[in-house]
Design a protein around this motif. Structure first.
Motif, mmCIF file in Angstrom:
data_model
loop_
_atom_site.group_PDB
_atom_site.id
_atom_site.type_symbol
_atom_site.label_atom_id
_atom_site.label_comp_id
_atom_site.label_asym_id
_atom_site.label_seq_id
_atom_site.Cartn_x
_atom_site.Cartn_y
_atom_site.Cartn_z
ATOM 1 N N LYS A 65 0.828 -1.216 0.000
ATOM 2 C CA LYS A 65 0.000 0.000 0.000
ATOM 3 C C LYS A 65 0.858 1.260 0.000
ATOM 4 C CE LYS A 65 -3.710 0.495 2.493
ATOM 5 N NZ LYS A 65 -4.638 0.499 3.660
ATOM 6 N N THR A 66 1.921 1.247 0.792
ATOM 7 C CA THR A 66 2.818 2.406 0.865
ATOM 8 C C THR A 66 3.505 2.641 -0.471
ATOM 9 O OG1 THR A 66 3.196 1.876 3.196
ATOM 10 C CG2 THR A 66 4.684 3.455 2.191
ATOM 11 N N LEU A 67 3.933 1.548 -1.124
ATOM 12 C CA LEU A 67 4.565 1.659 -2.440
ATOM 13 C C LEU A 67 3.608 2.321 -3.429
ATOM 14 C CD1 LEU A 67 6.961 0.968 -4.339
ATOM 15 C CD2 LEU A 67 5.853 -1.227 -4.781
ATOM 16 N N ALA A 68 2.344 1.906 -3.415
ATOM 17 C CA ALA A 68 1.340 2.488 -4.329
ATOM 18 C C ALA A 68 1.161 3.988 -4.048
ATOM 19 C CB ALA A 68 0.015 1.760 -4.175
ATOM 20 N N GLN A 69 1.181 4.377 -2.775
ATOM 21 C CA GLN A 69 1.026 5.794 -2.422
ATOM 22 C C GLN A 69 2.209 6.626 -2.918
ATOM 23 O OE1 GLN A 69 0.556 5.555 1.813
ATOM 24 N NE2 GLN A 69 -1.595 4.961 1.719
ATOM 25 N N CYS A 70 3.390 6.013 -2.967
ATOM 26 C CA CYS A 70 4.595 6.722 -3.419
ATOM 27 C C CYS A 70 4.637 6.867 -4.941
ATOM 28 C CB CYS A 70 5.856 6.000 -2.970
ATOM 29 S SG CYS A 70 6.115 5.994 -1.194
ATOM 30 N N LEU A 71 3.826 6.088 -5.659
ATOM 31 C CA LEU A 71 3.983 5.980 -7.110
ATOM 32 C C LEU A 71 2.969 6.764 -7.948
ATOM 33 C CD1 LEU A 71 4.816 2.194 -7.583
ATOM 34 C CD2 LEU A 71 6.376 4.106 -7.664
ATOM 35 N N GLN A 72 1.996 7.389 -7.314
ATOM 36 C CA GLN A 72 0.959 8.118 -8.082
ATOM 37 C C GLN A 72 0.256 7.197 -9.084
ATOM 38 O OE1 GLN A 72 2.714 11.588 -9.918
ATOM 39 N NE2 GLN A 72 3.256 12.508 -7.981
ATOM 40 N N VAL A 73 -0.082 5.991 -8.644
ATOM 41 C CA VAL A 73 -0.751 5.049 -9.543
ATOM 42 C C VAL A 73 -2.058 4.580 -8.906
ATOM 43 C CG1 VAL A 73 1.350 4.185 -10.647
ATOM 44 C CG2 VAL A 73 0.530 3.074 -8.562
ATOM 45 N N LYS A 74 -2.914 3.983 -9.723
ATOM 46 C CA LYS A 74 -4.173 3.444 -9.226
ATOM 47 C C LYS A 74 -3.891 2.138 -8.494
ATOM 48 C CE LYS A 74 -8.845 2.147 -10.544
ATOM 49 N NZ LYS A 74 -9.729 1.685 -11.621
ATOM 50 N N PHE A 75 -4.380 2.064 -7.261
ATOM 51 C CA PHE A 75 -4.120 0.900 -6.417
ATOM 52 C C PHE A 75 -5.424 0.172 -6.124
ATOM 53 C CE2 PHE A 75 -3.944 -0.637 -1.933
ATOM 54 C CZ PHE A 75 -3.062 -1.693 -2.134
ATOM 55 N N SER A 76 -5.364 -1.143 -6.143
ATOM 56 C CA SER A 76 -6.560 -1.932 -5.894
ATOM 57 C C SER A 76 -6.210 -3.075 -4.948
ATOM 58 C CB SER A 76 -7.071 -2.487 -7.227
ATOM 59 O OG SER A 76 -8.293 -3.131 -7.045
ATOM 60 N N ARG A 77 -7.026 -3.251 -3.941
ATOM 61 C CA ARG A 77 -6.776 -4.343 -2.996
ATOM 62 C C ARG A 77 -7.890 -5.381 -3.100
ATOM 63 N NH1 ARG A 77 -5.696 -4.332 3.541
ATOM 64 N NH2 ARG A 77 -6.252 -6.507 3.837
ATOM 65 N N LEU A 78 -7.494 -6.638 -3.271
ATOM 66 C CA LEU A 78 -8.444 -7.744 -3.343
ATOM 67 C C LEU A 78 -8.233 -8.647 -2.139
ATOM 68 C CD1 LEU A 78 -8.061 -8.658 -7.095
ATOM 69 C CD2 LEU A 78 -10.243 -8.270 -6.012
ATOM 70 N N GLN A 79 -9.260 -8.792 -1.327
ATOM 71 C CA GLN A 79 -9.158 -9.705 -0.187
ATOM 72 C C GLN A 79 -9.726 -11.048 -0.623
ATOM 73 O OE1 GLN A 79 -7.767 -8.751 2.947
ATOM 74 N NE2 GLN A 79 -7.684 -10.971 3.054
ATOM 75 N N PHE A 80 -8.856 -12.023 -0.813
ATOM 76 C CA PHE A 80 -9.307 -13.316 -1.341
ATOM 77 C C PHE A 80 -9.980 -14.143 -0.244
ATOM 78 C CE2 PHE A 80 -7.090 -11.860 -4.833
ATOM 79 C CZ PHE A 80 -7.104 -12.756 -5.890
ATOM 80 N N THR A 81 -11.143 -14.725 -0.593
ATOM 81 C CA THR A 81 -11.909 -15.543 0.351
ATOM 82 C C THR A 81 -12.401 -16.804 -0.367
ATOM 83 O OG1 THR A 81 -13.923 -14.318 -0.230
ATOM 84 C CG2 THR A 81 -12.713 -13.567 1.715
ATOM 85 N N PRO A 82 -12.758 -17.860 0.378
ATOM 86 C CA PRO A 82 -13.183 -19.105 -0.265
ATOM 87 C C PRO A 82 -14.461 -18.973 -1.105
ATOM 88 C CG PRO A 82 -12.567 -19.497 2.023
ATOM 89 C CD PRO A 82 -12.578 -18.013 1.833
ATOM 90 N N ASP A 83 -15.311 -17.983 -0.814
ATOM 91 C CA ASP A 83 -16.573 -17.862 -1.575
ATOM 92 C C ASP A 83 -16.463 -16.864 -2.736
ATOM 93 O OD1 ASP A 83 -16.299 -15.606 -0.059
ATOM 94 O OD2 ASP A 83 -18.375 -15.564 0.673
ATOM 95 N N MET A 84 -15.251 -16.464 -3.080
ATOM 96 C CA MET A 84 -15.044 -15.485 -4.144
ATOM 97 C C MET A 84 -15.329 -16.094 -5.515
ATOM 98 S SD MET A 84 -11.626 -13.214 -4.210
ATOM 99 C CE MET A 84 -11.658 -11.512 -4.705
ATOM 100 N N LEU A 85 -15.753 -15.267 -6.460
ATOM 101 C CA LEU A 85 -16.008 -15.697 -7.833
ATOM 102 C C LEU A 85 -15.063 -14.975 -8.791
ATOM 103 C CD1 LEU A 85 -19.916 -15.534 -7.757
ATOM 104 C CD2 LEU A 85 -18.512 -17.607 -7.717
ATOM 105 N N PRO A 86 -14.785 -15.552 -9.971
ATOM 106 C CA PRO A 86 -13.913 -14.868 -10.943
ATOM 107 C C PRO A 86 -14.400 -13.456 -11.287
ATOM 108 C CG PRO A 86 -14.258 -17.141 -11.600
ATOM 109 C CD PRO A 86 -15.145 -16.907 -10.419
ATOM 110 N N ALA A 87 -15.725 -13.263 -11.343
ATOM 111 C CA ALA A 87 -16.283 -11.945 -11.667
ATOM 112 C C ALA A 87 -15.904 -10.899 -10.621
ATOM 113 C CB ALA A 87 -17.800 -12.027 -11.791
#
Length: 329
Positions: A65-87
């Motif tokens: 997260k800190t690296l993304a803040q230093c880079l002026q780029v779009k950052f996205s966080r995905l929390q992976f869980t067992p009930d997740m779908l490809p969509a």
């Protein structure tokens, strides 16, 4: 050749002017963990995805997260869980009953830096949704393919302690990670620093953006020009081939290796060594660069046999044996 190397060296130092300010900003939040922050930046420079493995609480997510803040780029966080779908990762098509048409809703994968948190908690169908994005830098939703913006990087974390609800990553996906990092505990002095810095309810350290995406893309172009001598290239190929046929190099580990590293490892090892040289302001790669990054590039690509497990050997011990016994140019 010396003239060319001098020119490359000059280009590396010019294009790498952002490196020092970037590490200074990262150091405001991430105490110690030089190995982690340096390898993350190397992955960014070499256009290679990074898998971070370590017990909870070692600042893996915070570092990304800190690296993304230093880079002026779009950052996205995905929390992976067992009930997740490809969509949930790539997006989906939504039907509009008024117009009778489908519209595309893009998923969180459409970012520059994607943090796949606890990636081994999602089932195989979700893991496979990442494969196209990681290799081809594009995503297919329905019958449409969408290019992902550069720089694009997947930084994934996983917990080494097997717990309920975790799935082993498919070999095809593991191989798409340029490096796998093993993150350890900080030293006592660093732990004391962390206490002073972080033991508060608010007012945590903030970083400012110091690097633009164009600077990263420019650095990647310069990275391509970094000189690799033929002897160093042969050494890289020998290292990778020794994980497949160690007997040809008279290294006695054949019975411990089930599967050696793929040709992708050769490419990744070369690029990672170039990135290591770039961070040190050099326009050429040395065998020491290869040895320094070799473990990170190879540890997840060498599969060991039951005999190795019975003798409590790990991929790391086998790779280290190869590096120790292979002649260095």
């Amino acid at each position: 050749m010396s003239v060319n190397i001098a020119a490359i060296q000059s280009a590396v130092q010019e294009a790498g002017a952002f490196v020092r300010p970037l590490f200074q900003e990262l150091g405001k939040v991430i105490v110690g963990q030089t190995y982690l922050t340096e390898r993350l930046v190397m992955g960014l420079l070499a256009n290679g995805h990074v898998l971070l493995e370590g017990v909870p609480g070692l600042a893996k997510t915070l570092a990304v997260k800190t690296l993304a803040q230093c880079l002026q780029v779009k950052f996205s966080r995905l929390q992976f869980t067992p009930d997740m779908l490809p969509a949930d990762v790539i997006g989906t098509q939504i039907y509009n009953p008024h117009t009778g048409t489908f519209s595309t809703r893009k998923g969180p994968i459409f970012a520059h830096l994607v943090l796949a948190d606890e990636i081994n908690r999602a089932p195989a169908k979700v893991q496979s949704a990442l494969l196209e994005a990681m290799q081809e830098r594009q995503v297919t939703i329905g019958d449409q393919s969408f290019r992902l913006e550069e720089p694009f990087l997947v930084l994934a974390t996983q917990n080494p302690i097997e717990q309920e609800g975790t799935y082993p990553l498919p070999e095809a996906q593991v191989d798409r990670f340029m490096m796998k990092l093993r993150i350890g505990y900080p030293s006592r002095a660093e732990e004391r620093q962390i206490l002073d810095l972080m033991a508060r309810t608010s007012g945590l350290p903030q970083v400012r953006p110091v690097v633009e995406p164009e600077q990263i893309l420019r650095a990647r172009e310069v990275l391509n020009d970094i000189y690799v001598d033929d002897k160093v290239k042969d050494y890289i190929v020998d290292v990778v081939c020794a994980t497949r046929n160690p007997e040809e190099y008279k290294i006695p580990v054949r019975e411990y290796i089930q599967l050696g590293a793929s040709p992708r490892a050769t490419i990744s090892l070369t690029l990672a060594a170039k990135a290591h040289a770039f961070l040190r302001g050099r326009g050429y790669v040395t065998p020491q660069d290869v040895k320094t990054v070799g473990m990170d590039v190879l540890r997840h690509r060498v599969m060991i046999t039951y005999e190795a497990e019975a003798e409590e050997k790990t991929p790391e011990t086998i790779i280290q044996k190869i590096f120790d016994e292979l002649p260095v140019p």
